[in-house]
Motif scaffolding. Structure first.
Motif, mmCIF file in Angstrom:
data_model
loop_
_atom_site.group_PDB
_atom_site.id
_atom_site.type_symbol
_atom_site.label_atom_id
_atom_site.label_comp_id
_atom_site.label_asym_id
_atom_site.label_seq_id
_atom_site.Cartn_x
_atom_site.Cartn_y
_atom_site.Cartn_z
ATOM 1 N N THR A 87 -5.568 14.111 3.302
ATOM 2 C CA THR A 87 -5.396 13.893 1.868
ATOM 3 C C THR A 87 -5.111 12.432 1.559
ATOM 4 O O THR A 87 -5.704 11.843 0.642
ATOM 5 N N THR A 88 -4.217 11.822 2.326
ATOM 6 C CA THR A 88 -3.855 10.423 2.087
ATOM 7 C C THR A 88 -5.023 9.490 2.379
ATOM 8 O O THR A 88 -5.239 8.507 1.659
ATOM 9 N N MET A 89 -5.789 9.781 3.428
ATOM 10 C CA MET A 89 -6.954 8.956 3.736
ATOM 11 C C MET A 89 -7.954 8.971 2.580
ATOM 12 O O MET A 89 -8.488 7.926 2.182
ATOM 13 N N ASN A 90 -8.208 10.140 2.033
ATOM 14 C CA ASN A 90 -9.147 10.234 0.922
ATOM 15 C C ASN A 90 -8.604 9.581 -0.337
ATOM 16 O O ASN A 90 -9.362 9.001 -1.123
ATOM 17 N N ALA A 91 -7.286 9.661 -0.536
ATOM 18 C CA ALA A 91 -6.679 9.026 -1.704
ATOM 19 C C ALA A 91 -6.895 7.520 -1.676
ATOM 20 O O ALA A 91 -7.300 6.914 -2.677
ATOM 21 N N PHE A 92 -6.642 6.893 -0.534
ATOM 22 C CA PHE A 92 -6.855 5.454 -0.440
ATOM 23 C C PHE A 92 -8.333 5.102 -0.479
ATOM 24 O O PHE A 92 -8.721 4.059 -1.017
ATOM 25 N N ASN A 93 -9.157 5.968 0.059
ATOM 26 C CA ASN A 93 -10.596 5.721 0.015
ATOM 27 C C ASN A 93 -11.107 5.739 -1.422
ATOM 28 O O ASN A 93 -12.011 4.980 -1.789
ATOM 29 N N PHE A 94 -10.523 6.590 -2.262
ATOM 30 C CA PHE A 94 -10.972 6.717 -3.646
ATOM 31 C C PHE A 94 -10.610 5.501 -4.492
ATOM 32 O O PHE A 94 -11.325 5.153 -5.426
ATOM 33 N N ILE A 95 -9.458 4.846 -4.199
ATOM 34 C CA ILE A 95 -9.073 3.697 -5.032
ATOM 35 C C ILE A 95 -9.685 2.390 -4.536
ATOM 36 O O ILE A 95 -9.504 1.347 -5.165
ATOM 37 N N ASP A 96 -10.408 2.445 -3.429
ATOM 38 C CA ASP A 96 -11.026 1.228 -2.908
ATOM 39 C C ASP A 96 -12.330 0.962 -3.658
ATOM 40 O O ASP A 96 -13.424 1.157 -3.128
ATOM 41 N N GLY A 97 -12.187 0.498 -4.912
ATOM 42 C CA GLY A 97 -13.373 0.274 -5.718
ATOM 43 C C GLY A 97 -13.463 -1.100 -6.344
ATOM 44 O O GLY A 97 -14.507 -1.458 -6.891
ATOM 45 N N LEU A 98 -12.383 -1.875 -6.254
ATOM 46 C CA LEU A 98 -12.387 -3.242 -6.771
ATOM 47 C C LEU A 98 -11.927 -4.192 -5.683
ATOM 48 O O LEU A 98 -11.149 -3.811 -4.797
ATOM 49 N N ASP A 99 -12.377 -5.425 -5.732
ATOM 50 C CA ASP A 99 -12.008 -6.413 -4.723
ATOM 51 C C ASP A 99 -10.492 -6.583 -4.677
ATOM 52 O O ASP A 99 -9.846 -6.878 -5.687
ATOM 53 N N GLY A 100 -9.922 -6.394 -3.499
ATOM 54 C CA GLY A 100 -8.497 -6.610 -3.293
ATOM 55 C C GLY A 100 -7.604 -5.459 -3.717
ATOM 56 O O GLY A 100 -6.383 -5.527 -3.500
ATOM 57 N N LEU A 101 -8.154 -4.403 -4.289
ATOM 58 C CA LEU A 101 -7.311 -3.352 -4.861
ATOM 59 C C LEU A 101 -6.589 -2.547 -3.784
ATOM 60 O O LEU A 101 -5.355 -2.456 -3.783
ATOM 61 N N ALA A 102 -7.324 -1.923 -2.878
ATOM 62 C CA ALA A 102 -6.694 -1.057 -1.878
ATOM 63 C C ALA A 102 -5.749 -1.844 -0.976
ATOM 64 O O ALA A 102 -4.647 -1.384 -0.657
ATOM 65 N N ALA A 103 -6.166 -3.046 -0.558
ATOM 66 C CA ALA A 103 -5.313 -3.857 0.314
ATOM 67 C C ALA A 103 -4.028 -4.256 -0.398
ATOM 68 O O ALA A 103 -2.933 -4.195 0.179
ATOM 69 N N GLY A 104 -4.132 -4.666 -1.660
ATOM 70 C CA GLY A 104 -2.948 -5.069 -2.406
ATOM 71 C C GLY A 104 -2.003 -3.920 -2.656
ATOM 72 O O GLY A 104 -0.774 -4.068 -2.544
ATOM 73 N N VAL A 105 -2.538 -2.754 -2.997
ATOM 74 C CA VAL A 105 -1.702 -1.571 -3.208
ATOM 75 C C VAL A 105 -0.979 -1.203 -1.909
ATOM 76 O O VAL A 105 0.206 -0.856 -1.916
ATOM 77 N N ALA A 106 -1.681 -1.312 -0.782
ATOM 78 C CA ALA A 106 -1.068 -1.005 0.507
ATOM 79 C C ALA A 106 0.033 -2.011 0.839
ATOM 80 O O ALA A 106 1.079 -1.637 1.398
ATOM 81 N N ILE A 107 -0.174 -3.268 0.505
ATOM 82 C CA ILE A 107 0.844 -4.290 0.774
ATOM 83 C C ILE A 107 2.108 -4.021 -0.036
ATOM 84 O O ILE A 107 3.230 -4.041 0.486
ATOM 85 N N ILE A 108 1.945 -3.768 -1.330
ATOM 86 C CA ILE A 108 3.108 -3.562 -2.204
ATOM 87 C C ILE A 108 3.832 -2.267 -1.845
ATOM 88 O O ILE A 108 5.053 -2.247 -1.653
ATOM 89 N N GLY A 109 3.085 -1.169 -1.757
ATOM 90 C CA GLY A 109 3.705 0.104 -1.404
ATOM 91 C C GLY A 109 4.269 0.091 0.004
ATOM 92 O O GLY A 109 5.368 0.610 0.252
ATOM 93 N N GLY A 110 3.536 -0.527 0.932
ATOM 94 C CA GLY A 110 4.020 -0.609 2.310
ATOM 95 C C GLY A 110 5.279 -1.448 2.430
ATOM 96 O O GLY A 110 6.161 -1.146 3.238
#
Length: 370
Positions: free
Chosen positions: A153-176
């Motif tokens: 579930t979590t893998m698909n959630a992050f895969n779904f938000i990876d649609g803009l440059d820098g989005l998924a990586a930045g969200v992972a940095i802040i949340g992480g």
């Protein structure tokens, strides 16, 4: 803290260099992402960035296994290597999907296989966070099924938000980062003979790997993380969450000055709120019209932000702000009285809601004035 930050720095340096190498290979071999109607890019870009992120994770974990203090995590414990093995499997599946565009059910089988590797040889979810008392499961098959479902579930959630440059990586940095600070603070403050912690190490390495990758992925992106990178982030985040929730009944959180047991329950959901929300909305949206939940469309949260008037960069920054409010708003419950934190979180959420809707409200106001 110094050792965790050292592992974070190691992951960042290796990830930056490896992503640069993946860019060269991808461009040389013309391994470009196809340009589809729902995509935000208009020129060919390689999708091998997940290999760079994985390289940072791999090297940092190997270095950690031989480093002072954090090597205690690996002593008599197969969990770190199980997580790494699962990460290797999902990166292979992701690269195959990025290059060959696998059918959704083939990719799902690969996701389940990677999650099973983590559940069997890595970490297992033995507790479901629940109030007032968590629910414990002592059955290995049930634990494996729960862990596999959470990771997929979590893998698909992050895969779904990876649609803009820098989005998924930045969200992972802040949340992480919020996750890392909580896990570190709990173990640093508690009375323990061994304060090393796998969840803290995993989030430190995850943040470092994404920091090293982000300069290559910032708009306009020179390389995409692809499914391999997005699913890898989800697997690591879920694995760290499983470790943290497994510590609820140990009394660890109760022994820390001021931190309530609810924190390991609240924080993972706060960190993953945006990806999980986007996942749920996508499943409802697609199944409502008779489509597969895994069929792609242009209806994700980041698409909606651009549709109401935000630019590429401002849409990404807005998602960053939402992630920070939710993640650190959850973290604040561990430090300050819940009444104050709840009031401030509600005010921040209301303010972010107004900021998010501002282009739409401004356009409606202008239309009404005319």
């Amino acid at each position: 803290m110094i050792m965790y930050l050292s592992m974070m720095l190691t992951a960042a340096i290796v990830s930056y260099a490896a992503t640069w190498g993946a860019r060269l290979v991808g461009n040389r071999l013309e391994l470009f992402a196809p340009i589809r109607s729902r995509d935000m890019h208009s020129s060919p870009v390689s999708r091998l960035g997940g290999l760079g992120i994985f390289a940072g994770v791999l090297v940092a974990l190997v270095v950690a296994s031989q480093s002072f203090f954090v090597k205690d995590i690996f002593r008599g414990n197969t969990a770190p290597w199980g997580v790494l093995a699962g990460a290797a499997v999902i990166v292979l599946v992701g690269v195959a999907d990025d290059l060959l565009d696998l059918r959704w059910w083939v990719k799902l089988i690969g996701q389940i296989a990677a999650a099973l590797v983590v559940a069997v040889w890595g970490v297992r979810m033995t507790i479901i966070p629940f109030i007032p008392e968590p629910i414990r499961f002592d059955s290995d098959p049930v634990n494996i099924i729960l862990t596999t479902g959470l990771i997929v579930t979590t893998m698909n959630a992050f895969n779904f938000i990876d649609g803009l440059d820098g989005l998924a990586a930045g969200v992972a940095i802040i949340g992480g980062a919020a996750f890392f600070l909580t896990a570190y603070w709990v173990h640093r403050t508690a009375v323990l003979l061994d304060r090393s912690d796998l969840a803290t190490l995993l989030t430190a390495i995850l943040v470092g790997s994404c920091v090293g990758f982000l300069p290559h992925n910032w708009f306009p992106s020179k390389i995409f993380m692809g499914d391999s990178g997005a699913m890898l982030i989800g697997l690591l985040m879920a694995s760290a969450g499983v470790v943290s929730t497994g510590q609820i009944t140990s009394g660890l959180y109760d022994r820390v000055n001021g931190i309530p047991t609810i924190i390991p329950i609240v924080l993972p959901f706060a960190v993953l709120f945006l990806p999980l929300l986007d996942l749920c909305l996508a499943v409802v949206r697609r199944t409502a019209v008779g489509r597969s939940p895994w069929s792609a469309d242009r209806g994700h949260l980041h698409h909606k932000l651009m549709d109401i008037g935000y630019s590429h960069r401002t849409a990404v920054m807005l998602m960053y702000m939402w992630t920070a409010v939710l993640s650190f708003g959850g973290l604040a419950f561990a430090v300050y009285p819940w009444q104050i934190v709840l009031a401030l979180d509600l005010m921040a959420t209301l303010g972010m809601g107004l900021i998010t809707a501002w282009p739409y409200l401004s356009r409606r106001s202008a239309d009404t004035a005319q």
